[in-house]
Enzyme design. Sequence first.
Site, mmCIF file in Angstrom:
data_model
loop_
_atom_site.group_PDB
_atom_site.id
_atom_site.type_symbol
_atom_site.label_atom_id
_atom_site.label_comp_id
_atom_site.label_asym_id
_atom_site.label_seq_id
_atom_site.Cartn_x
_atom_site.Cartn_y
_atom_site.Cartn_z
ATOM 1 N N SER A 1 -28.462 -101.481 -97.001
ATOM 2 C CA SER A 1 -29.428 -102.462 -97.504
ATOM 3 C C SER A 1 -30.707 -102.437 -96.692
ATOM 4 O O SER A 1 -30.665 -102.298 -95.466
ATOM 5 C CB SER A 1 -28.808 -103.873 -97.418
ATOM 6 N N HIS B 1 -32.598 -105.135 -96.956
ATOM 7 C CA HIS B 1 -32.835 -106.577 -97.038
ATOM 8 C C HIS B 1 -33.732 -106.925 -98.230
ATOM 9 O O HIS B 1 -34.600 -107.787 -98.149
ATOM 10 C CB HIS B 1 -33.449 -107.094 -95.736
ATOM 11 N N ARG C 1 -37.580 -106.932 -97.803
ATOM 12 C CA ARG C 1 -38.241 -108.115 -97.250
ATOM 13 C C ARG C 1 -38.455 -108.062 -95.737
ATOM 14 O O ARG C 1 -38.954 -109.013 -95.157
ATOM 15 C CB ARG C 1 -37.411 -109.355 -97.607
ATOM 16 N N GLY D 1 -29.662 -103.967 -103.364
ATOM 17 C CA GLY D 1 -31.044 -103.551 -103.477
ATOM 18 C C GLY D 1 -31.413 -103.034 -104.857
ATOM 19 O O GLY D 1 -31.042 -101.932 -105.235
ATOM 20 N N GLY D 2 -32.116 -103.849 -105.637
ATOM 21 C CA GLY D 2 -32.619 -103.417 -106.932
ATOM 22 C C GLY D 2 -31.612 -103.421 -108.053
ATOM 23 O O GLY D 2 -31.870 -102.867 -109.126
ATOM 24 N N VAL D 3 -30.470 -104.051 -107.858
ATOM 25 C CA VAL D 3 -29.420 -104.058 -108.889
ATOM 26 C C VAL D 3 -29.785 -105.067 -109.980
ATOM 27 O O VAL D 3 -29.912 -106.264 -109.710
ATOM 28 C CB VAL D 3 -28.056 -104.406 -108.281
ATOM 29 N N ARG D 4 -29.946 -104.568 -111.184
ATOM 30 C CA ARG D 4 -30.342 -105.429 -112.302
ATOM 31 C C ARG D 4 -29.354 -105.385 -113.464
ATOM 32 O O ARG D 4 -29.336 -106.290 -114.292
ATOM 33 C CB ARG D 4 -31.731 -105.021 -112.806
ATOM 34 N N ARG E 1 -31.606 -111.186 -106.395
ATOM 35 C CA ARG E 1 -32.619 -111.915 -107.164
ATOM 36 C C ARG E 1 -32.188 -112.336 -108.573
ATOM 37 O O ARG E 1 -32.516 -113.452 -108.993
ATOM 38 C CB ARG E 1 -33.912 -111.099 -107.216
#
Length: 339
Positions: free
Chosen positions: A234, A236, A239, A268-271, A291
């Site tokens: 990761s 983070h 950030r 990280g970036g998983v949508r 997020r």
Amino acid sequence: MDLKTVRTQAKESLKGYCRVCPICDGRACAGEVPGMGGTGTGVSFKNNLHALASYSLNMRTLHGAKDPDTKAELFGTKLSSPIMGAPMTGTPYNMGGTISEREFIGMIVSGSRQAGTLGWTGDGADPAMYTSGLEAIAEEQGKGIPIIKPREQKVIIDCIRRAEAAGAKAVGVDIDGAGLVTMALKGQPVGPKTKEEIKELVASTKLPFILKGIMTVDEAEMAAQAGVSAIVVSNHGGRILDFTPGAASVLPSIAAAVKGKVTILVDGGVRTGVDVLKLLALGAEGVLVGRPLVVGAFGGGAEGVKLLLDKMTAELKQAMILTGCQTIKDIDSKVIQQG
């Protein structure tokens, strides 16, 4: 409740701290830390997305994987899928403060448990943030994993004792929080750790110990040598440090070095569930989502979190059907190609 309703309500509740963009790629929120963005230019945030997008799937339909099984296991806990809620804190300065820290993390942990998986909790400058996570985990019969900032050793060990008392499934430190801006602004001492210090933390508990924030092969090997049970590959969420590679870029080399020695997790970036499939194919054994679950919580509470986790699990299952994978363990490099 449906996704459109969740997104509409989240956009109002997040008050511009997150725009709930049609594509969450870090462009609109670049440099917004505190906030929901990536640090500096936002390149590290964007690189997480770009790294995942650089891989394509090898579609296969001549096979017997008609009804794939998405179930996974972490430290003896059976999960409906390898998708878990990432540790997140800071509702007042990162998310607008419409809901309290305790309400937010309660939604993450409860929604994750309802989806059949685990919600991770975080730590921050306000001690109430870590306490809120432990309360949420205890309320959900220990179905969560608390992560502690890289504070002074004695403080971390005290936090570990509290995690044990809450019945947590595991505990860990997000070593990538060593330079966190929000901690510095609040006067909280955090910093890097030596291998010997990690060994001390591992030895301080019988719980599985996780080191989150590993981005290089040498540090993955050091973590394994220190005796950690798992690492999280990761940056983070982009950030911490500008211009780091995306997690999916470094995951294959890390997996080649330490898979079988430690459990490898990644964020990280998983949508989508397709992103999850790619990361599993690259060597991960579990995936954390950040997020998107903020949108779920602010737009629909625990039910919104569950909705998004269920959606990703359904997408993962569909992708498994179309790549010929009957179980999670069947997902490997044969299902992807770069380019």
